[in-house]
Design a protein around this motif. Sequence first.
Motif, short mmCIF file in Angstrom:
data_model
loop_
_atom_site.label_atom_id
_atom_site.label_comp_id
_atom_site.label_asym_id
_atom_site.label_seq_id
_atom_site.Cartn_x
_atom_site.Cartn_y
_atom_site.Cartn_z
N LEU A 26 44.94 47.05 28.30
CA LEU A 26 45.16 47.15 29.74
C LEU A 26 46.18 48.24 30.06
O LEU A 26 45.94 49.10 30.92
CB LEU A 26 45.65 45.80 30.29
N ALA A 27 47.32 48.20 29.38
CA ALA A 27 48.36 49.20 29.61
C ALA A 27 47.84 50.60 29.30
O ALA A 27 48.07 51.54 30.07
CB ALA A 27 49.58 48.88 28.74
N GLY A 28 47.13 50.72 28.19
CA GLY A 28 46.63 52.03 27.79
C GLY A 28 45.61 52.60 28.77
O GLY A 28 45.65 53.79 29.09
N HIS A 29 44.72 51.75 29.27
CA HIS A 29 43.70 52.25 30.17
C HIS A 29 44.26 52.59 31.55
O HIS A 29 43.79 53.53 32.20
CB HIS A 29 42.54 51.25 30.27
N VAL A 56 46.06 36.61 30.15
CA VAL A 56 46.91 37.78 29.88
C VAL A 56 47.31 38.43 31.20
O VAL A 56 46.47 38.62 32.08
CB VAL A 56 46.15 38.79 29.00
N PRO A 57 48.61 38.79 31.38
CA PRO A 57 49.05 39.45 32.61
C PRO A 57 48.28 40.75 32.85
O PRO A 57 48.00 41.49 31.90
CB PRO A 57 50.53 39.72 32.36
N ILE A 58 47.98 41.02 34.12
CA ILE A 58 47.22 42.22 34.48
C ILE A 58 48.14 43.21 35.18
O ILE A 58 48.91 42.82 36.05
CB ILE A 58 46.05 41.85 35.40
N PRO A 59 48.08 44.51 34.81
CA PRO A 59 48.94 45.51 35.46
C PRO A 59 48.70 45.57 36.96
O PRO A 59 47.60 45.26 37.44
CB PRO A 59 48.52 46.83 34.79
N GLN A 60 49.72 45.99 37.69
CA GLN A 60 49.61 46.14 39.14
C GLN A 60 48.53 47.15 39.47
O GLN A 60 48.43 48.20 38.86
CB GLN A 60 50.94 46.61 39.71
N THR A 61 47.70 46.83 40.46
CA THR A 61 46.64 47.74 40.88
C THR A 61 46.69 47.94 42.38
O THR A 61 47.42 47.24 43.08
CB THR A 61 45.25 47.18 40.51
#
Length: 223
Positions: A125-128, A174-179
């Motif tokens: 997630l972080a990488g993408h 799993v926590p999801i990055p802010q979008t």
Amino acid sequence: MLGIKRLGLVAALVLVGLAPAAAAQAAAQPSTQDTQYLQALHQVNLFEITAGNLAQQKGQNKQVKDLGKQFVTDHTQLDQTVQSTAQQLNVQLPSEPTSDQQKVISRLNNLSGNQFDKEWVTAQLAGHVQAIQATQTEISQGSEQSVVQLAQDALPVLQAHYDALVALAQTLGVPIPQTSASGTPSPGGTTTPAPGGTESPAPGGTTEEPAPGTTETPEPSQS
């Protein structure tokens, strides 16, 4: 005299013929932005291929295994275009992922089962998000058309990967990055590090932060 004039005319024609070629060669010189994006995207691909293979070998969740396989296929194809474009522009590509990416791979190698699945999704997630930001930056700031076109082609692939990861993250907790409101990772703004630099926007770039999205994410660009 006539012979001399003819020689002069031939020389002039030769120079005229060479001028467009020289201009084309000069125009093919990529900017620092273009060069760094090619290098960063190549490292993203190297990382994703390695991480995807790990997911197939160590993943417990079938979706993790399936996504890993898809990532290997997609990033292998994408990297063929990256290498071809870099060769045409005489851009030297790194031979291995960034040190941060290698740390992520090392950490994943030491995990197994459900713990591996969650950590793999977290890193992906972080990488993408970071790869999408770098790609959007290239589209808006790149000057070499072949590299900009590469970024435009890569963006929907990266976005599709991200969307699949979000769905899987919700399943695994799993926590999801802010979008942004549209569900698209916030585009890289002026605060986004230049791709390929010392603060390269590479997957798993900050190994000390296991939960991506807990830090501030640049606001979506209005352009």
